[in-house]
Design a protein around this motif. Structure first.
Motif, mmCIF file in Angstrom:
data_model
loop_
_atom_site.group_PDB
_atom_site.id
_atom_site.type_symbol
_atom_site.label_atom_id
_atom_site.label_comp_id
_atom_site.label_asym_id
_atom_site.label_seq_id
_atom_site.Cartn_x
_atom_site.Cartn_y
_atom_site.Cartn_z
ATOM 1 N N VAL A 164 0.855 -1.184 0.000
ATOM 2 C CA VAL A 164 0.000 0.000 0.000
ATOM 3 C C VAL A 164 0.894 1.238 0.000
ATOM 4 O O VAL A 164 2.048 1.195 0.439
ATOM 5 N N THR A 184 -4.875 5.771 2.354
ATOM 6 C CA THR A 184 -4.024 4.615 2.083
ATOM 7 C C THR A 184 -4.595 3.859 0.880
ATOM 8 O O THR A 184 -5.785 3.559 0.832
ATOM 9 N N THR A 185 -3.716 3.545 -0.088
ATOM 10 C CA THR A 185 -4.166 3.008 -1.373
ATOM 11 C C THR A 185 -3.334 1.792 -1.764
ATOM 12 O O THR A 185 -2.103 1.843 -1.702
ATOM 13 N N PRO A 186 -3.961 0.672 -2.195
ATOM 14 C CA PRO A 186 -3.199 -0.471 -2.700
ATOM 15 C C PRO A 186 -2.427 -0.090 -3.963
ATOM 16 O O PRO A 186 -2.942 0.632 -4.822
ATOM 17 N N ARG A 208 1.408 -4.838 2.737
ATOM 18 C CA ARG A 208 -0.013 -4.901 3.061
ATOM 19 C C ARG A 208 -0.228 -5.882 4.210
ATOM 20 O O ARG A 208 0.275 -7.014 4.177
ATOM 21 N N GLN A 232 -13.426 -4.391 7.700
ATOM 22 C CA GLN A 232 -13.611 -5.234 6.528
ATOM 23 C C GLN A 232 -15.089 -5.479 6.217
ATOM 24 O O GLN A 232 -15.437 -5.992 5.148
ATOM 25 N N THR A 238 -12.045 -0.947 3.555
ATOM 26 C CA THR A 238 -11.173 -2.115 3.708
ATOM 27 C C THR A 238 -9.697 -1.747 3.774
ATOM 28 O O THR A 238 -8.919 -2.410 4.465
ATOM 29 N N GLU A 239 -9.277 -0.699 3.072
ATOM 30 C CA GLU A 239 -7.865 -0.306 3.090
ATOM 31 C C GLU A 239 -7.588 0.818 4.080
ATOM 32 O O GLU A 239 -6.487 0.911 4.613
ATOM 33 N N ASP A 240 -8.572 1.679 4.310
ATOM 34 C CA ASP A 240 -8.390 2.823 5.210
ATOM 35 C C ASP A 240 -9.760 3.152 5.805
ATOM 36 O O ASP A 240 -10.649 3.622 5.100
#
Length: 339
Positions: A164, A184-186, A208, A232, A238-240
């Motif tokens: 990420v 926050t980004t994949p 991650r 989740q 799910t990511e932030d």
């Protein structure tokens, strides 16, 4: 004696919560909205052979700041009300002088600060936080901070579970007057093909971490308040979790931190010389606790509503001297050792 809250006019309900808690303890609260200085709020320090006197006037109300025994540095936006059509150089000079005067006058008071601005700025350095957390035995994600495209590509290859990207600063952009935050980004293959843009700005990459829960741990003095949310369960979070924070307001639950994690977090706060901090932690499916960061000025107001953590009471206790405070050590910032 009084407690001074340094904030801004558009601050949220946190100030009212803490004000009520302080007044319930029989103490007086003085609110200083920094955006109203110097346009609407008058501050003066008179220094003569007999001593010094610092006063504040707001409308017809006057306050003797010499009676202030604690200062909560909640928020500041000094000189925000200065006319925007001022000459740019003159306005910049007025903002700088207002900042120097405000913090200089308040800094001359014999008062406890939660927390001093230099401490907040130093402790807010995320690379320092990660380094100290790891030294203290907390789990931290594998991390790369770089402006080197080759190192970024290599790091992504070495993290088969994914990577990420995030910012060290509070990066915001305005799009047609709408504030947009970089979350926050994949990192995808398409991103890696464009990673040459790092030559314009560095970025932080982390391995991650799989999530079972996300924690917000608020530490006030020696008291630790932990809350958990199943991020989740929310598609946009799910990511932030901040991406869908409003939808999750009622989903937070009290959480019992393992004693070892709590002990290490308190040690970290001591090393950072902080009396207040909001810590973000990931709990993995294997029940490991992975430290992400501590925000020295992080929000807490929603945790008072749900799950009902008494954080404002803890802040009031520290400010009024009813609870233990961090004993600060003068540090050589370069060597990281006590002077």
């Amino acid at each position: 004696m009084s407690i001074l809250i340094l904030t801004r006019s558009d601050d949220n309900e946190s100030v009212a919560m803490v004000t009520r808690a302080i007044e319930a303890r029989g103490e007086r609260v003085i609110r200083l909205d920094s955006d109203r200085y110097p346009t609407d709020l008058r501050l003066s320090m008179d220094l003569d052979p007999a001593g010094h006197r610092t006063t504040m006037r707001v409308g017809n109300a006057a306050f003797e700041l010499g009676e202030v025994r604690s200062i909560w540095l909640r928020r500041h936006h000094i000189a925000a009300a200065l006319p925007t059509d001022m000459d740019a150089q003159l306005r910049a000079g007025a903002v700088a002088e207002s900042r120097a005067a405000l913090f200089g006058l308040l800094g001359s008071l014999d008062a406890f600060w939660m927390d001093p601005l230099p401490v907040i700025r130093w402790a807010g350095q995320k690379p320092l936080q990660l380094k100290l957390a790891q030294e203290l035995g907390l789990l931290v994600p594998r991390t790369l901070i770089t402006n080197d495209p080759d190192r970024a590509r290599e790091f992504a290859r070495d993290c088969p579970g994914g990577v990420v990207a995030k910012m060290l600063s509070s990066f915001r952009v305005l799009d047609d007057g709408i504030e947009k935050v970089v979350f926050t980004t994949p990192v995808t293959e398409a991103h890696l093909e464009q990673v040459s843009g790092l030559r314009w700005s560095p970025m932080t990459f982390q391995q991650r971490v799989r999530k079972k829960l996300e924690l917000r741990v608020t530490i006030v003095g020696q008291r630790v308040f932990a809350a958990a949310v199943d991020s989740q369960a929310f598609e946009r979070a799910t990511e932030d979790w901040r991406r869908d924070g409003l939808a999750m307001l009622d989903a937070w639950r009290p959480y019992a931190l393992p004693a070892g994690v709590e002990r290490r977090l308190l040690a970290l706060m001591s090393r950072l010389e902080l009396n207040y901090g909001a810590v973000d932690i990931i709990v993995t499916p294997d029940d490991e606790h992975v430290f992400l960061e501590v925000n020295p000025s992080g929000e807490f107001f929603w945790l008072e509503r749900c799950p009902g953590l008494p954080i404002s009471d803890a802040i009031a206790d520290v400010l009024t001297g009813r609870a233990a405070r961090c004993l600060r050590v003068a540090y050589d910032r370069a060597a990281g050792a006590p002077l």
